[in-house]
Design a protein around this motif. Structure first.
Motif, short mmCIF file in Angstrom:
data_model
loop_
_atom_site.label_atom_id
_atom_site.label_comp_id
_atom_site.label_asym_id
_atom_site.label_seq_id
_atom_site.Cartn_x
_atom_site.Cartn_y
_atom_site.Cartn_z
N SER A 40 -83.89 -0.05 -144.36
CA SER A 40 -83.54 0.53 -143.94
C SER A 40 -83.70 1.90 -143.86
O SER A 40 -83.29 2.13 -145.33
CB SER A 40 -82.85 0.02 -143.29
N GLU A 82 -91.96 2.50 -139.27
CA GLU A 82 -92.12 3.40 -138.26
C GLU A 82 -90.89 2.97 -137.59
O GLU A 82 -90.62 4.16 -136.25
CB GLU A 82 -93.07 2.58 -137.37
N GLN A 83 -90.18 1.98 -137.67
CA GLN A 83 -88.71 1.91 -136.42
C GLN A 83 -88.10 2.56 -136.73
O GLN A 83 -87.09 3.35 -136.09
CB GLN A 83 -88.39 0.79 -137.04
N ASP A 84 -87.76 3.07 -138.19
CA ASP A 84 -86.57 3.90 -138.88
C ASP A 84 -86.43 5.59 -138.89
O ASP A 84 -85.80 6.61 -138.65
CB ASP A 84 -85.56 3.23 -140.08
N TYR A 85 -87.69 5.49 -139.72
CA TYR A 85 -88.14 7.18 -139.72
C TYR A 85 -88.88 7.79 -138.51
O TYR A 85 -88.82 8.81 -138.51
CB TYR A 85 -89.30 7.22 -141.31
N ARG A 86 -90.40 6.72 -138.52
CA ARG A 86 -90.45 7.46 -136.93
C ARG A 86 -89.69 8.44 -135.43
O ARG A 86 -90.46 9.92 -135.38
CB ARG A 86 -91.50 6.82 -136.10
N PRO A 87 -88.67 8.16 -135.42
CA PRO A 87 -87.94 8.71 -134.58
C PRO A 87 -87.22 10.39 -135.03
O PRO A 87 -87.48 11.47 -134.54
CB PRO A 87 -86.14 8.37 -134.83
N LEU A 115 -95.87 1.55 -145.16
CA LEU A 115 -95.59 -0.19 -145.12
C LEU A 115 -95.13 -0.81 -146.44
O LEU A 115 -94.04 -2.03 -145.56
CB LEU A 115 -95.83 0.02 -144.20
N THR A 123 -90.28 -1.04 -141.97
CA THR A 123 -89.46 -0.42 -141.25
C THR A 123 -89.77 0.63 -141.03
O THR A 123 -89.25 1.40 -140.41
CB THR A 123 -88.24 -1.01 -140.66
#
Length: 279
Positions: free
Chosen positions: A6, A178-183, A171, A176
């Motif tokens: 994470s 795309e979920q954690d770093y993408r923002p 990946l 994760t």
């Protein structure tokens, strides 16, 4: 088990890496170095204003993503970039693909990249090399101010999302991502590459440092980070080229402003203009 479970894990790694960098560069207690930073924040208004401006500009990428979702502009230049570059990134990824290299590259991309920025600020503050600290502030501002309009009006998607034979290798290490770093960075925020431009700016400024370890290590890490953007399947060659130009220009402008040369140059031009008018 993946090294990055994470963003919390990534943050812990960043803290540890910054501490290691500072010890390697100064041979001093990192808490003493942190203390010098806190002291500057509370005793120098100029330092505080520059640091506050730096923190503010780092949130502009989030603001850009918010604006992008709300404007009616749906251009996509990814296909054009692919038409020019073809399989360049794919060839690099397949030629070098190795599990250990994937872990190391991901570590540099996610951890070393921000750690160099943080450690640079701490190091220059501890050494009271304020010109380099201010140069970093200005350079980061220029990097974001110039890159964000491109992200809004010249959107280019990351290579892995478009090229059929390129995989997002990070990946494998950071499931994760795309979920954690993408923002923190939009999928189409590719041109220019901020990982490249900021790394190059840090390297150009570090060369001006009197710290032997830092002036050697930062350019080397910058070069490897540029390699990771291809190897991990994230950026195009054109993203990197634009990032290098932006990084050099931003660093040189930052150094000129921090050293007063840009202002003095403008004053000289003004005096020359007034003198010509008098004649």
């Amino acid at each position: 088990m993946s090294p990055f479970q994470s963003m919390t894990h990534a943050t812990v790694y960043i803290v540890i890496t910054v501490i290691i960098f500072l010890i390697a560069a100064t041979r001093k207690n990192p808490f003493v170095i942190a203390g010098s930073f806190v002291q500057e924040i509370f005793t120098s208004r100029k330092y505080l204003l520059h640091f506050a401006a730096l923190i503010t500009i780092l949130f502009f990428n989030k603001l850009e993503m918010w604006v992008e979702k709300r404007i009616d502009y749906k251009a996509d230049f990814t296909k054009s970039i692919y038409g020019i570059e073809g399989n360049f990134v794919s060839a690099i990824q397949h030629f070098f693909h190795n599990d250990i290299l994937t872990v190391v590259s991901s570590y540099f991309y996610v951890v070393v990249f921000p750690s160099v920025m943080i450690a640079s600020i701490a190091l220059y503050t501890f050494k009271k090399n304020y010109k380099l600290f201010y140069a970093i502030c200005y350079a980061l501002m220029f990097n974001y101010m110039i890159a964000i309009p491109f992200y809004l009006f010249f959107p280019v998607n990351e290579v892995w999302s478009f090229h059929p034979s390129v995989k997002l290798l990070i990946l494998d290490v950071f499931p994760t991502f795309e979920q954690d770093y993408r923002p923190l960075s939009g999928l189409d925020n590719c041109f220019p590459s901020l990982h490249t431009s900021i790394s190059v700016s840090m390297a150009v400024i570090a060369v001006k440092s009197r710290n032997t370890f830092w002036k050697i290590f930062v350019p080397i890490s910058s070069a490897f980070i540029i390699f990771t953007i291809f190897y991990l399947g994230i950026h195009w060659l054109s993203d990197m080229c634009a990032g290098v130009v932006l990084g050099v220009v931003a660093a040189r402008l930052g150094l000129r402003i921090s050293e007063g040369r840009l202002i003095l140059g403008e004053q000289a031009l003004l005096k020359r203009s007034l003198k010509n008018n008098e004649l």
